[in-house]
Every structure is written in C-alpha cells, then in structure tokens.
Write a protein that holds these residues in place. Structure first.
Motif, PDB file in Angstrom:
ATOM      1  N   THR A  23       3.117 -11.366  -7.775  1.00 26.29           N
ATOM      2  CA  THR A  23       3.202 -11.897  -6.424  1.00 26.29           C
ATOM      3  C   THR A  23       2.639 -10.837  -5.495  1.00 26.29           C
ATOM      4  O   THR A  23       2.625  -9.649  -5.823  1.00 26.29           O
ATOM      5  CB  THR A  23       4.653 -12.218  -6.018  1.00 26.29           C
ATOM      6  OG1 THR A  23       5.425 -11.015  -6.105  1.00 26.29           O
ATOM      7  CG2 THR A  23       5.264 -13.292  -6.900  1.00 26.29           C
ATOM      8  N   GLY A  24       2.166 -11.263  -4.361  1.00 24.43           N
ATOM      9  CA  GLY A  24       1.644 -10.330  -3.377  1.00 24.43           C
ATOM     10  C   GLY A  24       0.199 -10.618  -3.036  1.00 24.43           C
ATOM     11  O   GLY A  24      -0.456 -11.447  -3.681  1.00 24.43           O
ATOM     12  N   PRO A  25      -0.294  -9.925  -2.013  1.00 22.30           N
ATOM     13  CA  PRO A  25      -1.692 -10.108  -1.603  1.00 22.30           C
ATOM     14  C   PRO A  25      -2.645  -9.710  -2.725  1.00 22.30           C
ATOM     15  O   PRO A  25      -2.406  -8.740  -3.439  1.00 22.30           O
ATOM     16  CB  PRO A  25      -1.845  -9.162  -0.409  1.00 22.30           C
ATOM     17  CG  PRO A  25      -0.460  -8.810   0.014  1.00 22.30           C
ATOM     18  CD  PRO A  25       0.407  -8.947  -1.195  1.00 22.30           C
ATOM     19  N   THR A  26      -3.699 -10.475  -2.873  1.00 26.19           N
ATOM     20  CA  THR A  26      -4.658 -10.191  -3.940  1.00 26.19           C
ATOM     21  C   THR A  26      -5.953  -9.605  -3.382  1.00 26.19           C
ATOM     22  O   THR A  26      -6.314  -9.823  -2.232  1.00 26.19           O
ATOM     23  CB  THR A  26      -4.987 -11.456  -4.755  1.00 26.19           C
ATOM     24  OG1 THR A  26      -5.476 -12.459  -3.870  1.00 26.19           O
ATOM     25  CG2 THR A  26      -3.782 -11.975  -5.487  1.00 26.19           C
ATOM     26  N   ASP A  71      -3.426  -1.638 -10.283  1.00 32.96           N
ATOM     27  CA  ASP A  71      -3.099  -2.896  -9.618  1.00 32.96           C
ATOM     28  C   ASP A  71      -3.914  -4.074 -10.150  1.00 32.96           C
ATOM     29  O   ASP A  71      -3.711  -5.216  -9.740  1.00 32.96           O
ATOM     30  CB  ASP A  71      -3.334  -2.769  -8.109  1.00 32.96           C
ATOM     31  CG  ASP A  71      -2.518  -1.655  -7.499  1.00 32.96           C
ATOM     32  OD1 ASP A  71      -1.315  -1.545  -7.822  1.00 32.96           O
ATOM     33  OD2 ASP A  71      -3.084  -0.879  -6.701  1.00 32.96           O
ATOM     34  N   VAL A 126      -3.676  -7.065  -7.448  1.00 33.27           N
ATOM     35  CA  VAL A 126      -2.608  -7.432  -6.522  1.00 33.27           C
ATOM     36  C   VAL A 126      -2.195  -6.164  -5.797  1.00 33.27           C
ATOM     37  O   VAL A 126      -1.988  -5.111  -6.431  1.00 33.27           O
ATOM     38  CB  VAL A 126      -1.425  -8.108  -7.248  1.00 33.27           C
ATOM     39  CG1 VAL A 126      -0.811  -7.201  -8.302  1.00 33.27           C
ATOM     40  CG2 VAL A 126      -0.374  -8.557  -6.259  1.00 33.27           C
ATOM     41  N   PRO A 128       0.026  -3.477  -4.032  1.00 37.16           N
ATOM     42  CA  PRO A 128       1.436  -3.095  -4.239  1.00 37.16           C
ATOM     43  C   PRO A 128       2.268  -3.546  -3.035  1.00 37.16           C
ATOM     44  O   PRO A 128       1.802  -3.498  -1.900  1.00 37.16           O
ATOM     45  CB  PRO A 128       1.406  -1.579  -4.345  1.00 37.16           C
ATOM     46  CG  PRO A 128      -0.002  -1.146  -4.174  1.00 37.16           C
ATOM     47  CD  PRO A 128      -0.861  -2.343  -3.934  1.00 37.16           C
ATOM     48  N   THR A 129       3.474  -4.013  -3.300  1.00 41.24           N
ATOM     49  CA  THR A 129       4.367  -4.374  -2.199  1.00 41.24           C
ATOM     50  C   THR A 129       4.970  -3.107  -1.637  1.00 41.24           C
ATOM     51  O   THR A 129       5.292  -2.173  -2.365  1.00 41.24           O
ATOM     52  CB  THR A 129       5.473  -5.326  -2.687  1.00 41.24           C
ATOM     53  OG1 THR A 129       6.131  -4.744  -3.804  1.00 41.24           O
ATOM     54  CG2 THR A 129       4.898  -6.662  -3.081  1.00 41.24           C
ATOM     55  N   ARG A 130       5.093  -3.075  -0.368  1.00 40.35           N
ATOM     56  CA  ARG A 130       5.587  -1.873   0.317  1.00 40.35           C
ATOM     57  C   ARG A 130       6.958  -2.110   0.871  1.00 40.35           C
ATOM     58  O   ARG A 130       7.405  -3.086   1.155  1.00 40.35           O
ATOM     59  CB  ARG A 130       4.625  -1.461   1.415  1.00 40.35           C
ATOM     60  CG  ARG A 130       3.221  -1.288   0.842  1.00 40.35           C
ATOM     61  CD  ARG A 130       2.315  -0.535   1.766  1.00 40.35           C
ATOM     62  NE  ARG A 130       0.939  -0.696   1.438  1.00 40.35           N
ATOM     63  CZ  ARG A 130       0.314  -0.118   0.426  1.00 40.35           C
ATOM     64  NH1 ARG A 130       0.972   0.648  -0.383  1.00 40.35           N
ATOM     65  NH2 ARG A 130      -0.957  -0.300   0.218  1.00 40.35           N
TER      66      ARG A 130
END
Length: 130
Positions: A23-26, A71, A126, A128-130
């Motif tokens: 999940t997350g921005p690609t 990523d 993807v 990384p979620t921050r």
C-alpha cells in the motif's frame, strides 16, 4: 510491503518474488537502458556491464522520486537474447535484496530502440510510508 517469494504451488523462483503486496504511493520508472548521463552506451556487447548501468539509472530515477531499490515491487525485463539471462541475474543481484526480491517479468524481444542495447528494465516502486 509483503513479499511472497515462494507460496505453495508455483515453481521455485530464481531471484524474484511470485507476488508482492503493498500500500502507499507508487513510483513508475520508465524503461531504463544502458546509457550514461551523457547519452553514451555503457558496456558495449557486455550484458553484465550494460545491466549494471541500467540499474544505476533506475537507482537515480528512484532517488529523484524519493525511493530506492529496496522500495521496488516489480521489474519488467527486456532482453534481446535470453542466453544473456545469467549475466543479467548476476548484475541484478548486486542491486536487489535477495531476501525480499521484487516480482518480475522477463520478455525476450527481437530488438530494442538502439541496436547496441541488449537490456532494458522498467521498475515499479512503492514509496515508504512516513
């Protein structure tokens, strides 16, 4: 990000995951070829060196988008000669985490846009979620 390297059923992988969920921005990286920053072909007829340059270019593109090779969730590889696969794998393995390899597709093509190119690689990452 979760790598499903060897789920029950499919054949053993060789440097790739059968599936990667995330999940997350690609980040989508266009096909990278073995040219340096000045547009010069790197490696001549040496697939190992061409592939190293391709992955250096992928790293540069990913960094511009705030991502890194760790990523990457999917690679699409285009080779003009499938006999170059061992050299490709040797270079690829210098750049990916072999414990968490990306999903991967390989296609042998009749030619790439420049007659000297032996390899081209697209990447999907993807952030990384921050």
């Amino acid at each position: 990000m979760q790598h499903h390297v060897r789920p029950a059923g499919p054949p053993p992988p060789n440097g790739y995951s059968h599936a990667v969920s995330f999940t997350g921005p690609t980040v989508v990286v266009s096909g990278q070829v073995p040219l340096d920053a000045d547009g010069r072909l790197v490696g001549g007829d040496d697939t190992l060196e061409q592939t190293r340059q391709v992955f250096r270019n992928i790293e540069t593109a990913l960094a511009a988008a705030g991502a890194s090779m760790s990523d990457v969730v999917k690679l699409t590889i285009f080779l003009t000669n499938v006999a170059d696969l061992p050299a490709f794998r040797a270079a690829r393995d210098e750049f990916i985490d072999l414990e968490r390899p990306p999903a991967s597709s390989l296609v042998q093509v009749a030619a790439l846009v420049h007659p000297g190119f032996r390899v081209e690689v697209e990447a999907l990452a993807v952030l990384p979620t921050r």
